[in-house]
Scaffold this motif. Structure first.
Motif, PDB file in Angstrom:
ATOM      1  N   GLU B 600      -1.667  -1.688  -3.424  1.00 37.88           N
ATOM      2  CA  GLU B 600      -0.457  -0.976  -3.058  1.00 37.88           C
ATOM      3  C   GLU B 600      -0.661  -0.411  -1.662  1.00 37.88           C
ATOM      4  O   GLU B 600      -1.752   0.045  -1.323  1.00 37.88           O
ATOM      5  CB  GLU B 600      -0.235   0.161  -4.057  1.00 37.88           C
ATOM      6  CG  GLU B 600       1.153   0.745  -3.997  1.00 37.88           C
ATOM      7  CD  GLU B 600       1.315   1.802  -5.073  1.00 37.88           C
ATOM      8  OE1 GLU B 600       1.808   1.454  -6.157  1.00 37.88           O
ATOM      9  OE2 GLU B 600       0.914   2.951  -4.836  1.00 37.88           O
ATOM     10  N   LYS B 609      -5.141  -1.521  -7.227  1.00 45.34           N
ATOM     11  CA  LYS B 609      -4.620  -1.191  -8.559  1.00 45.34           C
ATOM     12  C   LYS B 609      -5.231  -2.033  -9.674  1.00 45.34           C
ATOM     13  O   LYS B 609      -5.569  -1.522 -10.721  1.00 45.34           O
ATOM     14  CB  LYS B 609      -3.089  -1.362  -8.576  1.00 45.34           C
ATOM     15  CG  LYS B 609      -2.401  -0.386  -7.631  1.00 45.34           C
ATOM     16  CD  LYS B 609      -0.905  -0.492  -7.706  1.00 45.34           C
ATOM     17  CE  LYS B 609      -0.353   0.112  -8.974  1.00 45.34           C
ATOM     18  NZ  LYS B 609       1.132   0.152  -8.962  1.00 45.34           N
ATOM     19  N   GLU B 689       3.850  -3.337  -3.091  1.00 47.46           N
ATOM     20  CA  GLU B 689       2.774  -3.875  -3.885  1.00 47.46           C
ATOM     21  C   GLU B 689       2.479  -5.266  -3.357  1.00 47.46           C
ATOM     22  O   GLU B 689       3.403  -6.015  -3.056  1.00 47.46           O
ATOM     23  CB  GLU B 689       3.274  -3.984  -5.321  1.00 47.46           C
ATOM     24  CG  GLU B 689       2.177  -3.980  -6.308  1.00 47.46           C
ATOM     25  CD  GLU B 689       2.751  -3.592  -7.654  1.00 47.46           C
ATOM     26  OE1 GLU B 689       3.726  -4.230  -8.049  1.00 47.46           O
ATOM     27  OE2 GLU B 689       2.225  -2.652  -8.269  1.00 47.46           O
TER      28      GLU B 689
END
Lengths: 121, 718
Positions: B600, B609, B689
Motif C-alpha cells: 500500500e 500488507k 494498493e
C-alpha cells in the motif's frame, strides 16, 4: 676460473660419473656446478646423523634414502655406494654395523664436501 | 610462467632433485615446486585441473608421498590429475603400494632426461584422451552416460547377459522447464543432480543408468518385474524432499524387453511411449508399453501424413461457441474452434489432433487458417449489415515462437478489411510458464496493433500472479472445470471469488468457460463475473448455425466491454479486506511461487500488507532482518523514494504498471539493487494498493556496476 675449468677440476678431483651427471642436467654445466655447491651446503647429512644419534631409525631411513637419490643424480659414485650401505642396514632393521658404516660414510662425505667447497666458491 | 604451456607440479624435498627435473622439463612445460606432500596438496587445490601432472618423490617429510596420494584420492578433481612417483632405483621400495594408492607411473633416480620427458608426455596424453572419452561419454552434470554412450553400454550389457530378461525404464521429470523458469537454472541443475542420485542409489541399484535428454533419464534393469504405484511414489517422495515448495512429479514408462535385438533407441522410444500414454493422467505415475500404444503411434503418423491435404481440401471447419453476457443474457462474442471432419473417420475430437499438431508444428498453419476464416466470417457479417460480435481465435503456445505471427494476423485483417477490435486473441497461461519473455513481447506487440487479448485457462498454471503483473491482458478466461471435480467446495468458490475480484481490481473482464448448469451461472453472477461460455448456452456450432441462431434472430448484440483505464475509482476497502483476510486467500497467496507482495502506498510510505513466503525470504536476505516488514521507506534513501514516487505517479495516470530498479542501501547490511515490477490495483481514499514482484537486480548490473536492462526500467541512485 670459468665454468669449464671448474668442471674439469671437479672431474679430476671427485669420484664422480661426470658424464652421466651432465646428461642428467641436459648438458647444463652451470646448473650441475650450482647443484654440487648446494649439495655441499645442504643439511641432509647432518640431519641423517642427528636421527641416527637419536635412535630414530625410521627417520634415518628416509634421510638416507633422500641422500641416496641425490647422490645418484649427482653421480657421486663412492658416496652413493656408501649411503646405499647405510640404507640397507636401516631397511633390514638389524642395525648391525650401522655405526661403522655411518662413520665410514661420514668421512667420505666430509672429504667430498671439503673438496667441493675448495673447488667452487 | 609462459602462456599456453602445461603445468607440472614437482614434489621433492631435495632442492637438487627439483632443480634437475625443472631443468629437464622447462623447455616444454611450466613447473611448480613443492617441498613436501602438504605443500603439494595446497598447490593442487589452488590450481586444480590446470596442473597436467605431478612428479612425486615418495619419501618427503611432513606428508610423505603415500599420504599425499591418499589425500588426493579423496578429491574427485584432484584424483584425475596423474601422478608419477619418483624413486631411487631400488627393488625394495613398495612400488605396488604406490600404485595401489593411485600413482600412475614411476620414474627412477638417477633421472634419465629422455625417459622423464617421455613418461610425462605419455601420461598427459593418456589423461587427455581419458578425459576426452569421459566428457564424450558422460553427462557433465550427473556423471551418467549420455544418450549414445548409454545405448552402447546397455547394448553390451544386454548382449553379455543374453540368458537374462531386462526391463527398460524411462523417467520423465514433469514441469522441469517450470522449475528452471521459476527458480533459475542453478536450482534446476541441483534438482537434476539430486534426482540422478536417487536413480543411481535407489532405482538402478543393480542396473545401468543414462541421461537421455534434459529431464529424461533411463535405466536398464535385469529381470521382468511387476511394478507398483507405491514403489514409484516412494522415489518421487524422496525427490520432493528437495524442498522447492513446488510438487515435483515424475512419470515412468516401462518396456519389458521382449526382443533383445531391438536397438536401444527403439527400446527407449517404447518406454517413452508408455509415458506419453499417461502424461496427462495425474493419477498414474507409471505405465507399461504395449502394442496398442504402437497402434496409437501409427494413427498419429497417419494423421501427420494426411493433415496438409486435409487443410487443402477443406476438412477443417471453424465452429463458433457464443460468449454470453451474464447480466442481460445477450451474446457478446464467440470463440472460434477448429473441427476436423475426416472423409473416413468422420468427426474427430480436437484432443485427437491438436496435441499432435502442437508437437509437429502444424498448429501454426491451422491457427492461421482459422484466423483467415474468422476474418472472412466477420467480413460477411459486415457485408450483410449485421453489427459483428468479436470472435476470439486461439493462438497456441507453439505460435508464440513464430516470428511471422503478428504479420500473418495483420494480413488476414487487411485482406478482409475488418476493424481489429472484432478479432480477439486467446493465449494460454502455459505459454507464459514456458517462455514468459517471448510471450510478453508478442502480447505487447499484439496490443500495440490494437488486438484484444484474452488469457485462456487462467489459474491453471503456476505463475498466475506473476503473469498478471507481467503481461498486459484484457480478459481472463477461467475454466469452471475445477468446480466440477466432485462437490463444489468452499475453497474452490473462494478461489473463484478471489480471481474475479482480483480481475475487477485490475480492470479486466472475466469470462467463465465450461458453464453447464444454471446454478453455476447464478453463482458466477453473484460473484460479479461478466461473461460465461459453455454448454448451458450453446456448444460450439457451425458458422451457418451460429448465424441462424444468434445473428439472424434479432437478439441484442453487445461486444465485450473495454474497461476504462485512466485513474482508479475508490473501491470499498472493507469488501476488499474481506477477501484479503480470508485464510484461503492467504493460503493461495502464500503458496504462490512468486516473490510477490501486496503493498500500500499513501504518498508518504510504502506498507507491506501481504507477502508470499519467497518474498519474505528474499527481503530477509536483503535486509538481514527477520520478522515482518512493514514500512519499505526505511530501506530507501530520500532520492530513491522520490524516484519511486515519480514512477508511481506516472503509472497511476497511465497504464498502472511500473518497472523500476531501486537501490536499497541505507540501514541495511548488504548494499543491493532491487527490481520492482508492479501493478496498481486499487485506490481507497489516498491509499493505493499495488502488487509487486521483486527480484535482485544484480543480473542487470555489469562489471562496472552500471545498470543494463532492456525493458522499461527507471534507474535511480542514492
Amino acid at each position: 676460473m670459468n665454468t669449464d675449468e671448474v668442471y674439469s677440476k671437479v672431474e679430476a678431483t671427485l669420484d664422480v660419473d661426470i658424464k652421466g651427471a651432465t646428461e642428467r642436467f641436459c648438458g647444463n654445466k652451470d646448473l650441475f656446478l650450482m647443484c654440487l655447491k648446494r649439495f655441499a651446503e645442504e643439511p641432509t647429512f647432518g640431519e641423517l646423523k642427528k636421527t641416527i644419534q637419536r635412535g630414530d631409525y625410521e627417520g634415518a631411513f628416509e634421510q638416507a634414502h633422500t641422500l641416496k637419490g641425490v647422490c645418484a643424480n649427482m653421480g657421486l659414485i663412492s658416496l652413493l655406494e656408501s649411503v646405499s650401505g647405510i640404507t640397507e642396514i636401516l631397511r633390514s632393521k638389524s642395525y648391525d654395523g650401522l655405526k661403522e658404516e655411518f662413520e665410514k660414510t661420514e668421512k667420505l662425505y666430509s672429504d667430498t664436501v671439503n673438496k667441493i667447497k675448495e673447488l667452487i666458491n | 610462467m609462459s602462456e599456453g604451456k602445461k603445468i607440472i607440479l614437482i614434489v621433492d624435498d631435495s632442492f637438487i632433485n627439483r632443480q634437475m627435473l625443472c631443468n629437464i622439463l622447462n623447455d616444454e612445460y611450466n613447473t611448480i615446486q613443492a617441498e613436501n606432500g602438504a605443500e603439494a596438496l595446497e598447490i593442487l587445490r589452488e590450481h586444480g585441473e590446470r596442473i597436467s601432472a605431478v612428479l612425486l618423490d615418495v619419501i618427503t617429510p611432513i606428508m610423505n608421498g603415500y599420504r599425499f596420494l591418499e589425500e588426493r584420492q579423496k578429491d574427485k578433481v584432484l584424483s584425475n590429475i596423474p601422478v608419477i612417483a619418483t624413486t631411487i632405483n631400488d627393488p625394495h621400495i613398495a612400488e605396488i603400494e604406490t600404485l595401489k594408492r593411485g600413482a600412475t607411473d614411476f620414474i627412477q633416480k638417477p633421472y634419465n632426461p629422455t625417459v622423464v620427458r617421455q613418461r610425462v608426455e605419455n601420461i598427459i596424453k593418456l589423461r587427455e584422451t581419458a578425459a576426452f572419452v569421459n566428457t564424450v561419454e558422460h553427462d557433465a552434470l550427473t556423471g551418467f552416460y549420455n544418450r549414445e554412450a548409454f545405448y552402447a553400454h546397455a547394448r553390451r550389457y544386454i548382449d553379455a547377459n543374453s540368458e537374462k530378461d531386462f526391463d527398460f525404464i524411462a523417467m520423465d521429470l514433469n514441469d522441469f522447464k517450470i522449475v528452471n523458469d521459476m527458480f533459475g537454472e542453478n536450482v534446476g541443475d541441483e534438482l537434476l543432480k539430486c534426482w540422478s542420485k536417487i536413480i543411481e542409489n535407489d532405482i538402478a541399484k543393480n542396473g545401468m543408468c543414462g541421461r537421455i535428454s534434459g529431464d529424461v533419464f533411463a535405466v536398464v534393469m535385469p529381470g521382468h518385474r511387476e511394478y507398483s504405484e507405491e514403489l514409484f511414489e516412494g522415489y518421487i517422495e524422496k525427490l520432493n524432499r528437495f524442498d522447492l515448495n513446488f510438487t515435483l512429479k515424475v512419470k515412468f514408462g516401462i518396456y519389458h524387453v521382449e526382443d533383445k535385438s531391438l536397438p536401444l533407441s527403439l527400446m527407449c522410444d517404447r518406454a517413452l511411449l508408455a509415458i506419453k500414454a499417461i502424461k496427462d493422467d495425474f493419477r498414474k505415475t507409471f505405465s507399461y508399453y504395449d502394442e496398442s500404444l504402437k497402434e496409437k503411434l501409427w494413427n498419429e503418423q497417419e494423421l501427420t501424413n494426411t493433415m496438409r491435404n486435409a487443410l487443402k481440401t477443406g476438412q477443417f471447419h471453424v465452429y463458433l461457441q457464443p460468449k454470453y453476457d451474464l447480466y442481460n443474457n445477450t451474446v457478446s462474442g464467440a470463440e472460434a474452434l477448429v473441427r476436423w471432419i475426416h472423409p473416413e473417420k468422420g468427426f474427430m475430437p480436437p484432443i485427437t489432433f491438436i496435441p499432435l499438431f502442437e508437437k509437429n508444428g502444424f498448429i501454426t498453419e491451422l491457427d492461421m487458417y482459422v484466423c483467415d476464416k474468422v476474418c472472412q466470417i466477420i467480413r460477411s457479417w459486415i457485408d450483410e449489415g449485421i453489427e459483428p460480435v468479436p470472435v476470439s481465435i486461439n493462438v497456441s503456445r507453439v505460435d508464440i515462437y513464430n516470428p511471422a505471427l503478428i504479420e500473418t494476423i495483420n494480413k488476414c485483417v487487411k485482406k478482409y478489411d475488418i476493424p481489429v477490435k472484432y478479432l480477439h486473441i486467446e493465449i494460454t497461461e502455459t505459454s507464459y510458464t514456458e517462455n514468459s519473455m517471448q510471450l510478453k513481447d508478442v502480447v505487447l506487440m499484439l496490443r500495440k496493433e490494437g488486438y484484444h487479448i484474452e488469457m485462456d485457462d487462467f489459474g491453471s498454471g503456476y505463475s498466475s500472479l506473476n503473469m498478471l503483473n507481467d503481461i498486459p491482458v484484457d480478459t481472463l478466461k477461467l475454466d469452471m472445470g475445477f468446480l466440477k471435480k466432485g462437490e463444489r467446495t468452499g475453497r474452490d468458490e473462494t478461489v473463484m471469488s478471489f480471481v474475479v475480484s482480483l480481475a475487477k481490481k485490475l480492470s479486466l473482464s472475466v469470462i467463465a468457460e465450461g458453464v453447464e448448469k444454471k446454478d453455476e451461472a447464478e453463482f458466477l453472477r453473484s460473484l460479479g463475473c461478466d461473461y460465461a461460455q459453455g454448454y448451458l448456452y450453446s456448444k460450439p456450432v457451425p458458422v451457418d448455425e451460429f448465424n441462424k441462431d444468434f445473428v439472424k434472430t434479432k437478439r441484442p448484440f453487445k461486444g465485450i466491454e473495454e474497461k476504462e483505464k485512466t485513474d482508479f475509482k475508490d473501491v470499498d476497502s472493507e469488501a476488499l479486506n474481506d477477501i484479503l483476510d480470508t485464510s484461503d486467500f492467504n493460503k493461495i497467496f502464500d503458496s504462490s511461487a512468486a516473490v510477490s507482495a501486496l503493498m500500500e502506498y499513501d504518498g508518504k510510505d510504502i506498507y507491506i500488507k501481504r507477502t508470499t513466503k519467497d518474498f519474505r525470504n528474499f527481503m530477509n536476505e536483503i535486509t538481514g532482518k527477520t520478522g515482518p516488514l512493514f514500512k519499505l521507506r526505511e530501506y530507501m534513501s530520500e532520492k530513491a523514494f522520490d524516484c519511486f514516487k515519480d514512477c508511481f505517479e506516472k503509472a497511476r495516470k497511465d497504464g498502472h504498471r511500473f518497472d523500476i530498479i531501486l537501490p536499497f542501501s541505507e540501514n541495511v547490511e548488504k548494499k543491493t539493487y532491487i527490481r520492482f515490477k508492479a501493478k496498481i490495483l486499487s485506490k481507497t481514499g489516498d491509499k493505493y494498493e499495488f502488487m509487486a514482484d521483486v527480484e535482485d537486480a544484480d543480473k542487470f548490473t555489469d562489471e562496472k556496476g552500471e545498470i543494463i536492462f532492456n525493458g522499461e526500467v527507471r534507474r535511480c541512485e542514492n
